[in-house]
Scaffold this active site. Structure first.
Site, PDB file in Angstrom:
ATOM      1  N   LYS A 188     -11.654   8.524 -77.566  1.00 22.93           N
ATOM      2  CA  LYS A 188     -11.312   9.698 -76.768  1.00 22.93           C
ATOM      3  C   LYS A 188     -11.138  10.928 -77.677  1.00 22.93           C
ATOM      4  O   LYS A 188     -11.419  10.875 -78.865  1.00 22.93           O
ATOM      5  CB  LYS A 188     -10.064   9.400 -75.934  1.00 22.93           C
ATOM      6  CG  LYS A 188     -10.206   8.146 -75.053  1.00 22.93           C
ATOM      7  CD  LYS A 188     -11.192   8.305 -73.912  1.00 22.93           C
ATOM      8  CE  LYS A 188     -11.597   6.997 -73.254  1.00 22.93           C
ATOM      9  NZ  LYS A 188     -10.594   6.352 -72.429  1.00 22.93           N
TER      10      LYS A 188
HETATM   11  C1  PLP Z   1     -10.406   5.190 -71.478  1.00 26.06           C
HETATM   12  C2  PLP Z   1     -10.122   5.406 -70.021  1.00 26.06           C
HETATM   13  C3  PLP Z   1      -8.999   4.867 -69.370  1.00 26.06           C
HETATM   14  C4  PLP Z   1      -8.088   3.879 -70.042  1.00 26.06           C
HETATM   15  O1  PLP Z   1      -7.575   4.323 -71.227  1.00 26.06           O
HETATM   16  P1  PLP Z   1      -6.798   3.316 -72.186  1.00 26.06           P
HETATM   17  O2  PLP Z   1      -5.959   4.225 -73.031  1.00 26.06           O
HETATM   18  O3  PLP Z   1      -7.840   2.574 -72.961  1.00 26.06           O
HETATM   19  O4  PLP Z   1      -5.981   2.405 -71.340  1.00 26.06           O
HETATM   20  C5  PLP Z   1      -8.763   5.213 -68.063  1.00 26.06           C
HETATM   21  N1  PLP Z   1      -9.596   6.019 -67.388  1.00 26.06           N
HETATM   22  C6  PLP Z   1     -10.699   6.534 -67.958  1.00 26.06           C
HETATM   23  C7  PLP Z   1     -11.557   7.445 -67.156  1.00 26.06           C
HETATM   24  C8  PLP Z   1     -11.002   6.231 -69.284  1.00 26.06           C
HETATM   25  O5  PLP Z   1     -12.123   6.712 -69.842  1.00 26.06           O
END
Ligand code: PLP
Length: 382
Positions: A188
């Site tokens: 991210k």
């Molecule tokens: C990555 C992601 C999540 C979950 O994030 P984590 O921190 O890995 O639990 C939820 N929603 C979207 C749209 C994502 O891309």
């Protein structure tokens, strides 16, 4: 292989984490609240609750907004499964709204039609979870107007979108939602290893999420059903979880947050370069909303000929370009299909998915690497 996304870890990140390792408290120490305040300040929200993932943040946000058995949560058909699983953790039902193939974002006309239909049969969702897909914000003023009209709560899944803006305002300000959730997974925009955060302007929701993140335990005597036995006393007043973020993670996240603006700038530059370089190829970028400034978590192209998607994907992988696909529509996943979802109800998501490929995009992607990606894509497509 050039990956589609990768974390950027600098010496100052390592120093920040090392400092915590040498301190007295490596979890639940002073750095978690500092990271919370910094993120809240960054997005101009009043409160922030750090947890061990965005998945956990979505779960706690749903619980704080009263999602439970007998309730329904709606989210976008084009998202990571976590946006839907949070409803199921609460014992609630989940349903999906179709997407705009040109953006991958929730379709406002589809949402309006689905709400009108839901109102006729009297089953308005408790919560809607719009997803700012690829980092481009959804039209939140429109969603907020619908929330007001129909009476549902809104959680923004901004896992892709810290640093994004809509009409000049930061995603996460919660002007048009109850709660916004961010992810700090390594692919991210900024990372804490694993980690997530829920931000809100509602002090009661924030306090509730903070309590649920640590077993539903409180030391606030006003919330207890009897006087404390002594200064050691605490009470579990509801069932919560261990969703705590560690100080190690918070230190990494806080250090990364200092570079958020630079990261977004680099991602924008790379996205603009892709758009120019690919303009003459038989593929299209996602449509940009003029009111939005995307955080550019993903750079998605859609092939003019979806019939070539698999061949193009495999050829790029074979040439060392780590393309990916975001996302397989969630209602088509076996564990959701067995709940009765039928992809014929999601023509937009099917259309979007059939043609989509995510190209490498991350701040440390060099100009030369990007040129390489463009070169290979050009050769494969023409
Ligand atoms: C990555 C992601 C999540 C979950 O994030 P984590 O921190 O890995 O639990 C939820 N929603 C979207 C749209 C994502 O891309």
């Amino acid at each position: 292989m050039i990956p589609y996304g990768r974390q950027d870890i600098r010496e100052e990140d390592i120093a920040a984490v090392t400092e915590v390792l040498r301190s007295d408290m490596i979890t639940q120490g002073p750095v978690v609240p500092r990271f919370e305040q910094a993120v809240a300040g960054q997005v101009a929200a009043a409160h922030a609750v750090a947890v061990n993932s965005a998945t956990s943040a979505l779960h706690l946000a749903c619980l704080a907004l009263g999602v439970g058995p007998g309730e329904t949560v709606w989210t976008s058909a084009n998202t990571f499964v976590a946006s839907a699983n949070c409803a199921r953790y609460c014992g609630a039902a989940v349903d999906f709204v179709d997407v705009e193939p040109a953006t991958g974002n929730i379709s406002i006309p589809a949402l309006e039609a689905k709400l009108a239909q839901a109102a006729r049969v009297g089953v308005i969702p408790r919560v809607l979870i719009p997803v700012h897909f690829a980092g481009q914000p959804v039209d939140m003023p429109r969603i907020a107007a619908l929330a007001e009209e129909y009476g549902f709560s809104v959680i923004e899944d901004a896992s892709h979108a810290i640093g994004a803006q809509y009409q000049g305002e930061a995603v996460g300000s919660c002007r048009y939602s109850d709660i916004t959730v961010f992810s700090f997974h390594p692919v991210k925009i900024i990372t804490s290893g694993e980690g997530g955060m829920a931000v809100t302007n509602d002090a009661t929701l924030a306090a509730h999420m903070a309590r649920l993140r640590s077993h539903g335990i409180t030391r606030d005597s006003k919330l207890m059903d009897r006087l404390p036995d002594g200064p050691w006393y605490y009470q579990q007043i509801e069932l919560g979880f261990n969703y705590r973020m560690t100080d190690l993670q918070a230190a990494l996240g806080l250090s990364q947050l200092q570079r958020l603006a630079a990261y977004i700038k680099r991602r924008c530059t790379l996205a603009d370069k892709y758009e120019q370089s690919l303009a003459d190829l038989p593929c299209r970028p996602l449509l940009r909303d003029a009111a939005a400034q995307s955080a550019w978590h993903l750079y998605v192209i859609r092939l003019d000929d979806p019939g070539r998607r698999r061949e193009v994907f495999e050829a790029l992988r074979a040439r060392g370009v780590g393309v990916n696909v975001h996302y397989i529509p969630v209602p088509s996943q076996p564990d959701f299909a067995q709940l009765g979802f039928d992809m014929h109800d999601y023509p937009g998501a099917r259309d979007y998915y059939a043609a989509a490929i995510s190209l490498p995009l991350f701040p440390a992607l060099s100009d030369a690497e990007q040129d390489e990606v463009v070169h290979h894509l050009r050769e494969v497509l023409t």
